[in-house]
Design an enzyme around this catalytic site. Sequence first.
Site, short mmCIF file in Angstrom:
data_model
loop_
_atom_site.label_atom_id
_atom_site.label_comp_id
_atom_site.label_asym_id
_atom_site.label_seq_id
_atom_site.Cartn_x
_atom_site.Cartn_y
_atom_site.Cartn_z
N HIS A 56 0.81 -1.27 -0.02
CA HIS A 56 -0.18 -0.25 0.01
C HIS A 56 0.85 1.36 0.04
O HIS A 56 1.96 1.29 0.44
CB HIS A 56 -0.81 0.02 1.15
CG HIS A 56 -1.89 -1.02 1.09
ND1 HIS A 56 -3.09 -0.86 2.03
CD2 HIS A 56 -1.90 -2.18 0.29
CE1 HIS A 56 -3.76 -1.92 2.02
NE2 HIS A 56 -3.27 -2.76 0.91
N GLU A 58 0.82 3.91 1.97
CA GLU A 58 1.21 4.35 3.26
C GLU A 58 2.55 3.25 3.56
O GLU A 58 3.39 3.79 3.96
CB GLU A 58 0.16 3.94 4.33
CG GLU A 58 -0.96 4.64 4.22
CD GLU A 58 -2.02 4.10 3.26
OE1 GLU A 58 -3.25 4.28 3.80
OE2 GLU A 58 -1.73 3.27 2.37
N CYS A 86 -6.27 1.76 5.89
CA CYS A 86 -6.77 0.36 6.22
C CYS A 86 -6.14 -0.01 7.52
O CYS A 86 -5.27 0.70 8.20
CB CYS A 86 -6.37 -0.72 5.32
SG CYS A 86 -4.87 -1.26 5.22
N CYS A 89 -2.52 -0.87 7.55
CA CYS A 89 -1.84 0.38 7.52
C CYS A 89 -1.84 1.32 8.81
O CYS A 89 -0.71 1.87 9.46
CB CYS A 89 -2.01 1.44 6.28
SG CYS A 89 -1.50 0.73 4.72
#
Length: 147
Positions: A56, A58, A86, A89
């Site tokens: 992701h 992040e 999410c 993360c």
Amino acid sequence: MESLYTDTYFMQMAYKEAQKAFEFGEIPVGAVVVSNNKVIGKGYNLTEQLNDVTAHAEMQAITAATNYLGAKYLTDCTLYVTLEPCVMCGGALYWSKISKVVFGTKDEKQGAGRLGNLYHPKTEIVSGIMESECKQLLQVFFDRLRK
């Protein structure tokens, strides 16, 4: 003296990262980590390119920032991300002890906020920065997928 740099200024940088993801057919989420008004890490979703569900935006930005600092904690740093992090993360941000998380638009289905506060107790959360732009980019992406 007030800083010339604002949350919107850095969110614009995260948005540019999201546009890169969009161009590569990735879910358009971008992120930057800032320390002392300097971007020290950035990233965008790479889950399709890397065939890795953990890639992701992040996570890419956190890894780049910790490599830059040579340390595992991101105290006195801010993450700017176009979509609410999410749960995965959110957990990574908790362990990084990041000082502030700023996101553009909420993720009603997968966002960390739906499970309560997953962030470190000292982490400040700000939402809604460039919300309409971030939401629209995601909408266009998903509308194209459904055609």
